[in-house]
Design a protein around this motif. Structure first.
Motif, PDB file in Angstrom:
ATOM      1  N   VAL A 115       9.960  17.131 -19.808  1.00  0.00           N
ATOM      2  CA  VAL A 115      11.132  16.841 -20.632  1.00  0.00           C
ATOM      3  C   VAL A 115      12.263  16.201 -19.830  1.00  0.00           C
ATOM      4  CG1 VAL A 115      10.785  18.443 -22.542  1.00  0.00           C
ATOM      5  CG2 VAL A 115      11.692  19.296 -20.386  1.00  0.00           C
ATOM      6  N   GLU A 116      12.214  16.394 -18.528  1.00  0.00           N
ATOM      7  CA  GLU A 116      13.234  15.817 -17.658  1.00  0.00           C
ATOM      8  C   GLU A 116      12.536  15.029 -16.561  1.00  0.00           C
ATOM      9  OE1 GLU A 116      16.560  16.066 -17.591  1.00  0.00           O
ATOM     10  OE2 GLU A 116      16.669  17.276 -19.426  1.00  0.00           O
ATOM     11  N   PRO A 117      13.146  13.970 -16.071  1.00  0.00           N
ATOM     12  CA  PRO A 117      12.561  13.333 -14.889  1.00  0.00           C
ATOM     13  C   PRO A 117      12.721  14.273 -13.689  1.00  0.00           C
ATOM     14  CG  PRO A 117      14.675  12.337 -15.428  1.00  0.00           C
ATOM     15  CD  PRO A 117      14.366  13.301 -16.533  1.00  0.00           C
ATOM     16  N   LYS A 118      11.778  14.210 -12.748  1.00  0.00           N
ATOM     17  CA  LYS A 118      11.873  15.108 -11.605  1.00  0.00           C
ATOM     18  C   LYS A 118      11.484  14.359 -10.334  1.00  0.00           C
ATOM     19  CE  LYS A 118      10.331  19.536  -9.916  1.00  0.00           C
ATOM     20  NZ  LYS A 118       9.048  19.827  -9.319  1.00  0.00           N
ATOM     21  N   ILE A 119      12.231  14.566  -9.271  1.00  0.00           N
ATOM     22  CA  ILE A 119      11.842  13.916  -8.028  1.00  0.00           C
ATOM     23  C   ILE A 119      10.783  14.774  -7.337  1.00  0.00           C
ATOM     24  CG2 ILE A 119      14.104  12.815  -7.725  1.00  0.00           C
ATOM     25  CD1 ILE A 119      14.454  14.726  -5.289  1.00  0.00           C
ATOM     26  N   GLY A 120       9.927  14.123  -6.572  1.00  0.00           N
ATOM     27  CA  GLY A 120       8.863  14.848  -5.877  1.00  0.00           C
ATOM     28  C   GLY A 120       9.233  15.124  -4.433  1.00  0.00           C
ATOM     29  N   HIS A 121       8.291  15.744  -3.713  1.00  0.00           N
ATOM     30  CA  HIS A 121       8.536  16.101  -2.306  1.00  0.00           C
ATOM     31  C   HIS A 121       8.800  14.879  -1.436  1.00  0.00           C
ATOM     32  CE1 HIS A 121       7.791  20.385  -2.443  1.00  0.00           C
ATOM     33  NE2 HIS A 121       6.828  20.145  -3.319  1.00  0.00           N
ATOM     34  N   VAL A 122       8.131  13.762  -1.766  1.00  0.00           N
ATOM     35  CA  VAL A 122       8.296  12.556  -0.965  1.00  0.00           C
ATOM     36  C   VAL A 122       9.750  12.096  -0.988  1.00  0.00           C
ATOM     37  CG1 VAL A 122       7.773  10.091  -1.041  1.00  0.00           C
ATOM     38  CG2 VAL A 122       5.911  11.747  -1.062  1.00  0.00           C
ATOM     39  N   GLU A 123      10.331  12.043  -2.191  1.00  0.00           N
ATOM     40  CA  GLU A 123      11.724  11.615  -2.306  1.00  0.00           C
ATOM     41  C   GLU A 123      12.679  12.651  -1.731  1.00  0.00           C
ATOM     42  OE1 GLU A 123      13.311   9.377  -6.038  1.00  0.00           O
ATOM     43  OE2 GLU A 123      11.286  10.100  -6.493  1.00  0.00           O
ATOM     44  N   ALA A 124      12.328  13.930  -1.935  1.00  0.00           N
ATOM     45  CA  ALA A 124      13.220  15.002  -1.466  1.00  0.00           C
ATOM     46  C   ALA A 124      13.301  15.016   0.062  1.00  0.00           C
ATOM     47  CB  ALA A 124      12.736  16.353  -1.979  1.00  0.00           C
ATOM     48  N   ALA A 125      12.264  14.504   0.716  1.00  0.00           N
ATOM     49  CA  ALA A 125      12.243  14.538   2.177  1.00  0.00           C
ATOM     50  C   ALA A 125      12.855  13.283   2.798  1.00  0.00           C
ATOM     51  CB  ALA A 125      10.811  14.723   2.674  1.00  0.00           C
ATOM     52  N   ALA A 126      13.547  12.489   2.001  1.00  0.00           N
ATOM     53  CA  ALA A 126      14.147  11.250   2.499  1.00  0.00           C
ATOM     54  C   ALA A 126      14.982  11.513   3.748  1.00  0.00           C
ATOM     55  CB  ALA A 126      15.017  10.624   1.413  1.00  0.00           C
ATOM     56  N   LYS A 127      14.822  10.654   4.736  1.00  0.00           N
ATOM     57  CA  LYS A 127      15.528  10.758   6.025  1.00  0.00           C
ATOM     58  C   LYS A 127      15.039  11.956   6.854  1.00  0.00           C
ATOM     59  CE  LYS A 127      19.078   7.619   5.543  1.00  0.00           C
ATOM     60  NZ  LYS A 127      18.234   6.793   4.671  1.00  0.00           N
ATOM     61  N   GLY A 128      13.986  12.586   6.359  1.00  0.00           N
ATOM     62  CA  GLY A 128      13.461  13.741   7.087  1.00  0.00           C
ATOM     63  C   GLY A 128      11.958  13.614   7.264  1.00  0.00           C
ATOM     64  N   THR A 129      11.287  14.751   7.215  1.00  0.00           N
ATOM     65  CA  THR A 129       9.853  14.811   7.479  1.00  0.00           C
ATOM     66  C   THR A 129       9.157  15.492   6.310  1.00  0.00           C
ATOM     67  OG1 THR A 129      10.400  15.122   9.814  1.00  0.00           O
ATOM     68  CG2 THR A 129       8.137  15.605   9.162  1.00  0.00           C
ATOM     69  N   LEU A 130       7.960  15.010   5.979  1.00  0.00           N
ATOM     70  CA  LEU A 130       7.153  15.693   4.970  1.00  0.00           C
ATOM     71  C   LEU A 130       5.867  16.178   5.636  1.00  0.00           C
ATOM     72  CD1 LEU A 130       6.840  16.532   2.033  1.00  0.00           C
ATOM     73  CD2 LEU A 130       5.710  14.352   1.590  1.00  0.00           C
ATOM     74  N   PHE A 131       5.642  17.486   5.567  1.00  0.00           N
ATOM     75  CA  PHE A 131       4.449  18.079   6.179  1.00  0.00           C
ATOM     76  C   PHE A 131       3.414  18.332   5.097  1.00  0.00           C
ATOM     77  CE2 PHE A 131       2.506  22.245   7.782  1.00  0.00           C
ATOM     78  CZ  PHE A 131       1.479  21.574   8.439  1.00  0.00           C
ATOM     79  N   LEU A 132       2.292  17.632   5.198  1.00  0.00           N
ATOM     80  CA  LEU A 132       1.215  17.786   4.215  1.00  0.00           C
ATOM     81  C   LEU A 132       0.147  18.693   4.822  1.00  0.00           C
ATOM     82  CD1 LEU A 132       0.972  14.026   3.143  1.00  0.00           C
ATOM     83  CD2 LEU A 132       2.180  15.886   1.965  1.00  0.00           C
ATOM     84  N   ASP A 133       0.174  19.953   4.407  1.00  0.00           N
ATOM     85  CA  ASP A 133      -0.751  20.925   4.993  1.00  0.00           C
ATOM     86  C   ASP A 133      -2.062  20.902   4.214  1.00  0.00           C
ATOM     87  OD1 ASP A 133      -1.590  22.821   6.730  1.00  0.00           O
ATOM     88  OD2 ASP A 133      -0.167  24.369   6.109  1.00  0.00           O
ATOM     89  N   PRO A 164      15.896  16.797   5.945  1.00  0.00           N
ATOM     90  CA  PRO A 164      15.045  17.839   5.350  1.00  0.00           C
ATOM     91  C   PRO A 164      13.636  17.862   5.939  1.00  0.00           C
ATOM     92  CG  PRO A 164      15.324  15.978   3.845  1.00  0.00           C
ATOM     93  CD  PRO A 164      16.219  15.711   5.019  1.00  0.00           C
ATOM     94  N   LEU A 165      13.026  19.040   5.897  1.00  0.00           N
ATOM     95  CA  LEU A 165      11.605  19.179   6.221  1.00  0.00           C
ATOM     96  C   LEU A 165      10.930  19.752   4.983  1.00  0.00           C
ATOM     97  CD1 LEU A 165       9.060  19.444   8.020  1.00  0.00           C
ATOM     98  CD2 LEU A 165       9.920  21.663   8.754  1.00  0.00           C
ATOM     99  N   GLY A 166      10.109  18.917   4.342  1.00  0.00           N
ATOM    100  CA  GLY A 166       9.386  19.397   3.157  1.00  0.00           C
ATOM    101  C   GLY A 166       7.990  19.826   3.554  1.00  0.00           C
ATOM    102  N   GLU A 167       7.473  20.858   2.896  1.00  0.00           N
ATOM    103  CA  GLU A 167       6.107  21.295   3.196  1.00  0.00           C
ATOM    104  C   GLU A 167       5.323  21.395   1.893  1.00  0.00           C
ATOM    105  OE1 GLU A 167       7.332  24.111   7.025  1.00  0.00           O
ATOM    106  OE2 GLU A 167       5.710  24.740   5.682  1.00  0.00           O
ATOM    107  N   VAL A 168       4.174  20.733   1.856  1.00  0.00           N
ATOM    108  CA  VAL A 168       3.330  20.800   0.659  1.00  0.00           C
ATOM    109  C   VAL A 168       1.966  21.350   1.043  1.00  0.00           C
ATOM    110  CG1 VAL A 168       2.360  19.515  -1.279  1.00  0.00           C
ATOM    111  CG2 VAL A 168       4.459  18.711  -0.194  1.00  0.00           C
ATOM    112  N   HIS A 169       1.541  22.399   0.347  1.00  0.00           N
ATOM    113  CA  HIS A 169       0.201  22.933   0.585  1.00  0.00           C
ATOM    114  C   HIS A 169      -0.753  22.265  -0.372  1.00  0.00           C
ATOM    115  CE1 HIS A 169       1.586  25.893   3.405  1.00  0.00           C
ATOM    116  NE2 HIS A 169       2.685  25.870   2.674  1.00  0.00           N
ATOM    117  N   CYS A 170      -1.416  21.233   0.131  1.00  0.00           N
ATOM    118  CA  CYS A 170      -2.198  20.383  -0.759  1.00  0.00           C
ATOM    119  C   CYS A 170      -3.332  21.142  -1.442  1.00  0.00           C
ATOM    120  CB  CYS A 170      -2.758  19.192   0.015  1.00  0.00           C
ATOM    121  SG  CYS A 170      -1.457  18.199   0.760  1.00  0.00           S
ATOM    122  N   ALA A 171      -3.888  22.147  -0.783  1.00  0.00           N
ATOM    123  CA  ALA A 171      -5.035  22.853  -1.357  1.00  0.00           C
ATOM    124  C   ALA A 171      -4.626  23.752  -2.511  1.00  0.00           C
ATOM    125  CB  ALA A 171      -5.726  23.674  -0.286  1.00  0.00           C
TER     126      ALA A 171
END
Ligand SMILES: Nc1ncnc2c1ncn2[C@@H]1O[C@H](COP(=O)(O)OP(=O)(O)OP(=O)(O)O)[C@@H](O)[C@H]1O
Ligand SMILES: [Mg+2]
Length: 456
Positions: free
Chosen positions: A224-242, A194-201
């Motif tokens: 109300v539910e546990p939720k995974i974040g972008h870091v976990e979702a991008a496992a084995k891939g790349t996380l782009f922090l814009d 996966p390639l995750g993209e987060v727009h930090c601003a």
């Protein structure tokens, strides 16, 4: 390579049948019970093909299509619809769907359509693998970079893509940082991840932390539910922090810890978690200055700054402008030859404070205004025409230059500025009204018989 397919349908029976059939075609199939589940999944997972029903309660197929295209533009989306609403299917095609099927359709038809798309993906994958093996220099598909400055950048991109190093892309807005971040991912070993993209601003401090690291049930009101974040979702891939330059110091600390040992905790959690993810960050801020100012943590900066790539402003690589202009024309399915030499000349001399994004906007707009005619100076924004330094014989006399076209462009522009008043236009041109009439007549004549000059 097996194709990864997402099937989205609220009719479980049909979805199951389609999934089974594609599995027998060696596809890796995942089902989503509705639009909402699909959009959530598409936010952090890449698919080669998405097959979605159009009409679904809550979140419909068009939204699924947009989510798929937003996160992985190369994903092929096939929409399914009842015969009566074929118009919506056409709207979906306009928004980027690759194909549509009207219900009821035969399984053979379905299989054929999907096979065709999967075939494309396999070809693209093979081309990528071949390119990587040949190591064919810094040439990256769809990226224009003739200038020495861009050549250098693309060389760095190819070098770093082969590693797992953290990359920091620095440069003004609209210079191609996001595009390069994606190129690095898709030329890396992680391309199939996966390639995750987060727009930090875009996110307030409190939300950003849980978006990045996820949260446990009950971590805050509304959790109300546990939720995974972008870091976990991008496992084995790349996380782009814009726009990394915009994040608050509290989140900087958390990210610093994550960069150091790839460990993190979900918000409200106690368990340390580890994840294998490659980080690419980008910013248009001067981080050196931000560190001195005290708004950016120095230790975080050093962790990020492992492999910085400075993407130059377009003004520093003016040689790339003509090719970028033609590339933009081609990308909109248009003929680059419609750009007249006089226009190319102006584009090449303009300073482009908004960089490539501004160039793309100018071309788009001019192409629309010009309709089916050649794109002339009169179709460019006035600020661009007036802002360009004066033409000299030296800058004009280059391959492709035409005195006739220059004259036509200048006359058209004078007429545009004078709002069609010929006396005014003649004054602007420094010629008599009679001479203007005679020039217009000969321009008309040469326009009509396609350059076959009869009047001179
Ligand atoms: N070298 C290039 N060749 C072809 N297209 C390019 C190139 N560089 C940028 N573009 C195009 O220019 C546009 C702007 O690029 P991009 O969004 O990557 O810029 P950015 O630096 O991320 O901007 P921002 O800081 O505003 O996020 C995109 O449409 C992108 O495809
Ligand atoms: Mg960007």
């Amino acid at each position: 390579m097996t194709a990864k397919v997402l099937i989205v349908d609220d009719e479980a029976k049909l979805a199951k049948m389609l999934a089974r059939m594609l599995e027998s075609e060696q596809c890796d199939v995942i089902r989503a019970p509705g639009g909402k589940a699909a959009v959530e999944r598409l936010a952090h997972e890449r698919f080669d093909v998405v097959v979605t029903d159009l009409k679904m309660p809550e979140v419909d197929g068009l939204e699924v299509l947009r989510a798929a295209k937003r996160n992985a533009p190369s994903t092929d989306v096939v929409v399914m619809t009842a015969f009566a609403s074929v118009e919506t299917a056409i709207e979906a095609m306009r928004e980027g769907a690759s194909d549509y099927l009207t219900k009821p359709f035969s399984y053979d038809e379905f299989r054929l359509r999907i096979r065709r798309l999967v075939g494309f993906h396999e070809l693209a994958g093979r081309a990528r693998a071949l390119e990587a093996r040949l190591g064919g220099g810094p040439h990256l598909q769809g990226i224009v970079g003739r200038s020495a400055r861009m050549h250098e950048v693309l060389e760095q991109v190819t070098q770093v893509a082969a590693t797992d190093a953290t990359v920091l892309l620095l440069g003004p807005s609209g210079t191609g940082k996001t595009m390069l971040a994606r190129a690095i991912h898709f030329h890396s070993q992680r391309a199939d991840g996966p390639l995750g993209e987060v727009h930090c601003a875009a996110l307030p401090e409190t939300l950003l932390e849980s978006e990045l690291f996820g949260h446990e049930k009950g971590a805050f009101t509304g959790a109300v539910e546990p939720k995974i974040g972008h870091v976990e979702a991008a496992a084995k891939g790349t996380l782009f922090l814009d726009e990394i330059g915009e994040i608050a110091p509290a989140v900087q600390v958390k990210l610093l810890r994550f960069l150091q040992d790839r460990e993190f905790m979900r918000v409200g959690g106690t368990q340390r978690r580890k994840v294998d993810v490659r980080i690419i960050a980008a910013t248009n801020r001067d981080l050196d200055a931000a560190v001195k100012e005290g708004t950016f943590r120095e230790d975080f900066y050093y962790r990020l700054n492992v492999f910085p790539i400075r993407v130059p402003a377009l003004a520093e690589r003016a040689e790339d402008v003509p090719e970028l202009a033609m590339h933009t024309m081609r990308r909109r399915g248009d003929d680059p030859a419609r750009l007249t030499p006089a226009v190319m000349e102006l584009l090449a001399r303009y300073a482009w404070p908004g960089n490539i994004r501004e160039l793309e906007n100018v071309i788009e707009r001019a192409a629309i205004v010009a309709g089916s005619r050649p794109i002339c100076v009169e179709h460019l924004p006035r600020a661009l025409v007036e802002g360009a330094p004066a033409a000299t014989p030296d800058t004009l006399l280059r391959p492709g230059f035409s005195l006739d076209e220059l004259e036509r462009d200048v006359i058209h522009q004078a007429l545009a500025r004078a709002r069609g008043n010929k006396t005014e236009a003649a004054k602007l041109l420094g010629i008599t009204r009679r001479r203007l009439y005679s020039r217009l007549k000969s321009i008309d004549a040469s326009d009509n018989d396609d350059g076959d000059d009869a009047s001179e």
